[in-house]
Motif scaffolding. Structure first.
Motif, short mmCIF file in Angstrom:
data_model
loop_
_atom_site.label_atom_id
_atom_site.label_comp_id
_atom_site.label_asym_id
_atom_site.label_seq_id
_atom_site.Cartn_x
_atom_site.Cartn_y
_atom_site.Cartn_z
N GLU A 1 1.08 -1.06 -0.05
CA GLU A 1 -0.01 -0.03 -0.01
C GLU A 1 0.87 1.12 0.14
N ARG A 2 0.78 2.10 -0.81
CA ARG A 2 1.49 3.29 -1.09
C ARG A 2 0.49 4.66 -1.25
N THR A 3 0.96 5.75 -0.79
CA THR A 3 0.16 6.95 -0.97
C THR A 3 1.05 7.74 -1.87
N PHE B 1 3.93 2.94 -8.60
CA PHE B 1 3.52 1.81 -7.72
C PHE B 1 3.68 0.64 -8.60
N LEU B 2 3.46 0.52 -9.75
CA LEU B 2 3.43 -0.88 -10.62
C LEU B 2 5.13 -1.33 -10.68
N ASP B 3 5.96 -0.28 -10.35
CA ASP B 3 7.41 -0.51 -10.46
C ASP B 3 7.85 -1.41 -9.20
N GLU B 4 7.17 -0.67 -8.00
CA GLU B 4 7.23 -1.13 -6.54
C GLU B 4 6.73 -2.73 -6.85
N VAL B 5 5.41 -2.84 -7.32
CA VAL B 5 4.82 -3.98 -7.41
C VAL B 5 5.47 -5.04 -8.27
N ALA B 6 6.00 -4.72 -9.37
CA ALA B 6 6.88 -5.40 -9.97
C ALA B 6 8.21 -6.28 -9.01
N GLU B 7 8.71 -5.06 -8.47
CA GLU B 7 9.88 -5.60 -7.39
C GLU B 7 9.54 -6.71 -6.68
N ALA B 8 8.20 -6.48 -5.95
CA ALA B 8 7.92 -7.39 -5.03
C ALA B 8 7.48 -8.69 -5.67
N GLY C 1 17.97 4.73 -3.95
CA GLY C 1 17.47 3.69 -3.08
C GLY C 1 16.13 3.96 -2.28
N LYS C 2 15.59 5.08 -2.70
CA LYS C 2 14.46 5.57 -1.90
C LYS C 2 13.37 5.85 -3.00
N ARG C 3 12.23 5.12 -2.52
CA ARG C 3 10.95 5.67 -3.41
C ARG C 3 10.34 6.97 -3.16
N PHE C 4 9.84 7.79 -4.35
CA PHE C 4 9.55 9.05 -4.16
C PHE C 4 7.94 9.00 -4.12
N TYR C 5 7.39 9.53 -3.26
CA TYR C 5 6.05 9.43 -3.32
C TYR C 5 5.19 10.93 -3.74
N MET D 1 -4.65 19.94 -6.93
CA MET D 1 -3.79 19.07 -6.00
C MET D 1 -4.65 17.87 -6.11
N TYR D 2 -3.77 16.47 -6.09
CA TYR D 2 -4.21 15.43 -5.99
C TYR D 2 -3.73 14.50 -5.01
N THR D 3 -4.29 13.45 -4.58
CA THR D 3 -3.75 12.33 -3.79
C THR D 3 -4.32 11.05 -4.20
N ALA D 4 -3.69 9.85 -4.10
CA ALA D 4 -4.22 8.36 -4.32
C ALA D 4 -3.55 7.60 -3.70
N THR D 5 -4.24 6.69 -3.23
CA THR D 5 -3.63 5.32 -2.30
C THR D 5 -3.83 4.18 -3.34
N TYR D 6 -2.60 3.52 -3.37
CA TYR D 6 -2.57 2.24 -4.23
C TYR D 6 -2.46 1.06 -3.40
N ARG D 7 -3.10 0.05 -3.68
CA ARG D 7 -2.94 -1.04 -2.98
C ARG D 7 -2.79 -2.32 -4.06
N ALA D 8 -1.94 -3.25 -3.57
CA ALA D 8 -2.04 -4.33 -4.62
C ALA D 8 -1.85 -5.77 -3.60
N ALA D 9 -2.47 -6.71 -4.12
CA ALA D 9 -2.73 -7.64 -3.35
C ALA D 9 -1.88 -9.09 -4.16
N LEU D 10 -0.95 -9.59 -3.54
CA LEU D 10 -0.19 -10.70 -3.90
C LEU D 10 -0.42 -12.02 -3.36
N ASP D 11 -0.46 -13.16 -4.14
CA ASP D 11 -0.89 -14.41 -3.38
C ASP D 11 0.54 -15.05 -2.88
N ALA D 12 0.73 -16.30 -2.58
CA ALA D 12 1.79 -16.90 -1.81
C ALA D 12 2.81 -16.95 -3.03
N ASN D 13 2.48 -17.09 -4.48
CA ASN D 13 3.29 -17.35 -5.42
C ASN D 13 3.55 -15.98 -6.19
N LYS D 14 3.41 -14.86 -5.56
CA LYS D 14 3.66 -13.65 -5.72
C LYS D 14 2.88 -13.17 -7.20
#
Lengths: 748, 151
Positions: free
Chosen positions: A362-364, A542-549, A731-735, A468-481
């Motif tokens: 989950e990232r905002t 966000f998708l970049d972070e999900v891909a990494e996970a 090495g840091k994510r920019f939100y 001015m905008y904001t959004a919270t994204y959530r991704a659900a991964l199963d045990a096999n990612k």
């Protein structure tokens, strides 16, 4: 009588053939067209073949550009489409900005990356129609069948050896009935379209010719400036102009109201303040100095009710009167983000997917208001008389200004003439006409021609900002990612950024999009795809972070999702073509040498996005330059169908990349008690030469699809690609935008 | 109001204006030379760049009273027909988008090349970073300067 006949036959009935393009109205518009009336007096030798083409007997071929030019190069690319079917050599064509005449020249709206797309068919039809009429005229003159007549490079030929220039046949051609149902050229036969042609106004630009609204002047013209309330939520209480009036060169200082109390606002009638003080004098410097001497008192507006027109009739909207500061705007947004929101789209069972997920990410993301900062500040010329009005200047949508001018000046549409100058930038800002209406009001009061000029400070503090905008994204991964659920909940001040049917909708079994909004008195509007440029920043990082996970390459991960969306799409109304989306990712992967050893020195970020009918992907190559992240090279892949003018199209993409990097790093307008914190380029940072990349390599997908625009589409994904490259660099994510600020969160 | 004789593009012009009036507005409002653009009024954007004795100068910060006998060159003074090598290079690279900032960019580039006929990337960036292009044509500007340097 003869003259009337000529007008009638020559030009005006002819436009009905263009109705097929959906742009031209088929009723007789002799009485409607202002241009028609002026033609009667001034252009005796111009033979008008469709509304877009004029040819003199001595073979001067003029093509009118219908849409206002603000740097997207439509004055070149739109006439190229006419010339293609007309069958003339491009270097023989004279291009001129058309008059405002929506009946004759179509919608004449520059915005939404729509110019190329909406004029693609009608402009080629106009060229083909005129060419056919010229052939018909020759056939009749030479008494031969039209099938035996060919044309090449503006010359009409018959197999017997007879030949004539277009000019020689233009007078007769203009008297003929317009043909219908003409076959248009196939892309393989194009001579002009898809070749690189230079900006038709290039020479005037580099020699400093008066092309822009701010350059416009007439004898006896006065200069006007406006003193607006110092903060959103404030209004004029009283003022003392005694000192200002004593200043040299000053003609008048007065307050005026833009709209009457019963005014019903259309979508582009946005205005920041309704009552302002005008200062009018002989010269800009004198007016600037006198304005400083006005002693004005301001008071809170309180909540205001505005009546907006819409499809379902008029609605009353309450605009809150509070004096907003960025800090409480952020707090309001954080609070509102926790509350239940409006469901925009739901596929499958996202609740269960998230409940059963092995991992939830989950990232905002947050982004501030942005000011357009067109290099040419808002300005407009107006000369309002008892029975008519002439307004001249930089405007994206003259057709939307005219009804409002009619209402505030109480003049019928045919008594209002709008002339469009070249615009020193637009980015959406000049789709809103408050400065046009202000100029008209001031001229009306002065009974004189005036040019209203905003100072840079006015332009920046009195804007129609990107929300001015904001959004919270959530991704659900199963045990096999595997990605089993996706949820976005977004909102903004005063509108939500959510496009619920865009990727990755359609690619994930369980999907939920929700939105909310908070009303505000800060005026907002179009800004190079305002919602998309936020979404592309947030979603693509966000998708970049999900891909990494998921342990996947970010391009590969997107391509897998797109494959799913193509082969077995989830839900309905998916607002993208998965093949074309994948196409730009594949092209950018190839052209950037993604994964290749020679690019290891770069910290690379990728992003792709689809908006305004075109597809864009970028790979941003970042380095650490003297301790700061620097984008040294960018590879871009675009799919906008047929590319009309390839080098100019590349220029647009390069510009969007630079603009995207600049706004991602630095763009930000903040407020304190309703007052803009930045009022000039000393504190509102724009990207400069030394911060631009060394290389931007632009590639287009080869396509015969109907062309679409480039004003918006390349811009949004730049933000996401920059964010992803920043992660690799630091090495840091920019939100939070802007990225070049010290308050980046550390929630990783 | 005071009278000033100012040398602009090789001819002397007479204006009767307030001594504090910046050359930007003298050119635009009083001499009908609108090629020099207003962008910010505080020397932060470069749109109003002219030459004062051959040196790049932001005309929004140059009061008419400070000019004296110094020579001013504006975009109109480079050439009427885009014959100047820098203007030609701009056309060759089809630099402009909206075009508003370009007269200032060109004036800065001409001044740069006068002092440094063969600038490298860093020289160009140093000389040109005071000129904002909101459309983002910086790469083409750099290429055009390099082309002009060759010619």
């Amino acid at each position: 009588m003869k003259e009337l006949n000529k007008l009638d036959r020559r030009s005006f009935l002819k436009t009905s053939a263009l109705a097929g393009g959906g742009l031209m109205l088929s009723f007789s518009w002799i009485a409607e067209s202002k241009a028609a009336k002026t033609m009667q007096n001034v252009a005796a030798d111009w033979n008008e073949l469709t509304g877009y083409i004029k040819i003199t007997s001595d073979n001067i071929i003029k093509i009118l550009c219908p849409n206002p030019e603000f740097g997207q190069n439509v004055m070149t690319s739109l006439p190229m489409m006419v010339a293609e079917e007309l069958g003339v050599d491009w270097d023989k064509v004279v291009v001129e900005m058309g008059p405002h005449d929506n009946v004759k020249l179509g919608p004449q709206f520059t915005g939404g990356s729509n110019s190329i797309r909406m004029y693609w068919k009608p402009l080629r039809e106009a060229g083909a129609t005129a060419r056919q009429m010229l052939r018909q005229a020759a056939a009749e003159t030479w008494s031969v069948p039209i099938d035996e007549i060919t044309t090449k490079s503006g010359v009409i030929k018959h197999s017997s050896g007879k030949s004539a220039t277009y000019g020689e046949m233009a007078n007769k051609a203009a008297t003929l009935t317009m043909p219908k149902g003409l076959q248009l050229k196939a892309p393989k036969d194009f001579d002009i379209v898809s070749t690189s042609q230079k900006n038709v106004e290039g020479k005037k630009i580099v020699t400093g010719k008066p092309l822009f609204g701010i350059d416009y002047q007439v004898d006896g013209m006065l200069i006007a400036m406006i003193q607006h309330p110092p903060a959103f939520g404030m209004k004029l209480q009283s003022f003392d102009a005694a000192q200002a009036l004593k200043m040299p060169g000053i003609k008048d200082v007065f307050s005026f109201k833009l709209y009457d109390t019963d005014f019903v606002q259309g979508g582009f009638d946005t205005r920041s303040f309704n009552e302002m003080i005008a200062v009018v004098g002989n010269s800009t410097w004198e007016v600037m100095n006198a304005r400083k001497r006005i002693k004005a008192k301001w008071e809170p507006t309180g909540d205001m009710i505005e009546v907006m027109s819409g499809r379902g009739g008029n609605t009353e909207v309450t605009v809150p009167g509070r004096l907003e500061s960025t800090e409480n705007q952020m707090a309001m947004m954080a609070e509102k983000a926790k509350a239940p929101a409006k469901e925009q789209r739901k596929d499958g069972d996202p609740e269960t997917a998230f409940k059963n997920a092995a991992t939830v990410i989950e990232r905002t993301y947050n982004a501030p208001f942005l000011a357009h900062n067109t290099m040419e500040p808002m300005n407009f010329f107006a000369h309002v008389q008892e029975d008519k009005a002439l307004v001249v200047g930089p405007v994206q949508a003259p057709g939307w200004m005219e009804p409002t001018l009619g209402k505030i000046l109480n003049l019928p549409a045919d008594k209002i003439e709008i002339q469009m100058t070249r615009m020193g930038g637009g980015f959406g800002r000049r789709a809103y006409g408050q400065y046009v209406f202000e100029a008209a009001r001031i001229s009306q009061k002065m009974k004189a021609p005036i040019k209203l000029i905003y100072s840079r400070e006015d332009d920046m503090t009195y804007g129609i900002y990107r929300p001015m905008y904001t959004a919270t994204y959530r991704a659900a991964l199963d045990a096999n990612k595997n990605l089993i659920g996706f949820h976005v909940k977004g909102g903004g001040i005063p509108e939500s950024p959510i496009h619920a049917n865009r990727f990755p909708a359609g690619a994930v079994d369980n999907y939920l999009a929700e939105s909310w909004e908070i009303p505000s008195n800060v005026t907002i509007g179009a800004f190079r795809a305002p919602r998309s440029n936020f979404n592309a920043a947030a979603e693509q990082s966000f998708l970049d972070e999900v891909a990494e996970a998921m342990g996947k390459d970010p391009i590969e991960m997107r391509l897998e999702l797109l494959k799913r969306a193509k082969e077995n799409p989830v839900g309905k109304n998916n607002d993208y073509d998965a093949d074309r989306y994948a196409g730009v990712l594949e092209l950018v992967r190839e052209k950037s040498g993604w994964g290749k050893a020679e690019n290891q020195k770069y910290n690379r970020g990728v992003a792709a996005y689809f908006c305004h009918n075109s597809y864009a992907a970028h790979v941003v190559d970042m380095i650490d330059r003297d301790g700061s992240p620097y984008v040294e090279r960018v590879t871009s892949a675009m799919d906008c169908g047929i590319v009309i003018n390839p080098d100019a199209a590349a220029n647009m993409v390069e510009g969007a990349v630079v603009d995207g990097i600049g706004n991602a790093f630095y763009g930000s307008m903040t407020f304190k008690e309703g007052q803009a914190d930045h009022n000039n380029f000393n504190s509102y940072r724009l990207i400069r030469h030394n911060e631009a990349p060394k290389q931007i390599n632009v590639h287009f997908v080869k396509s015969e699809a109907d062309p679409t625009g480039l004003g918006e589409p390349p811009f949004p994904p730049v933000f996401g690609a920059v964010a992803n490259a920043l992660y690799k660099t630091t090495g840091k994510r920019f939100y939070n935008q802007p990225f070049d600020s010290s308050d980046q969160p550390t929630n990783i | 109001m005071s009278k000033y004789n100012i040398k602009i593009n090789g001819t002397t012009k007479v204006v009767d204006v307030d001594p504090t009036t910046p050359m930007l507005w003298v050119l635009r409002d009083h001499l009908n030379m609108p090629g020099t653009k207003y962008g910010c009024g505080i020397a932060m954007c470069g749109a109003c760049t002219v030459h004062l004795n051959g040196m790049a100068m932001r005309s929004c910060q140059l009061p008419v009273s400070a000019v004296g006998s110094q020579e001013i060159t504006t975009i109109e003074g480079l050439s009427e027909d885009a014959a100047h090598p820098v203007q030609k290079a701009w056309l060759e690279h089809d630099v402009a988008q909206c075009g508003y900032c370009q007269s200032g960019q060109i004036m800065s580039a001409v001044a740069l090349l006068k002092n440094n006929p063969n600038p490298n990337d860093e020289d160009i960036e140093a000389a040109m970073s005071g000129n904002i292009c909101r459309c983002g044509t910086y790469l083409r500007i750099k290429e055009a300067i390099k082309t002009a340097a060759k010619n």
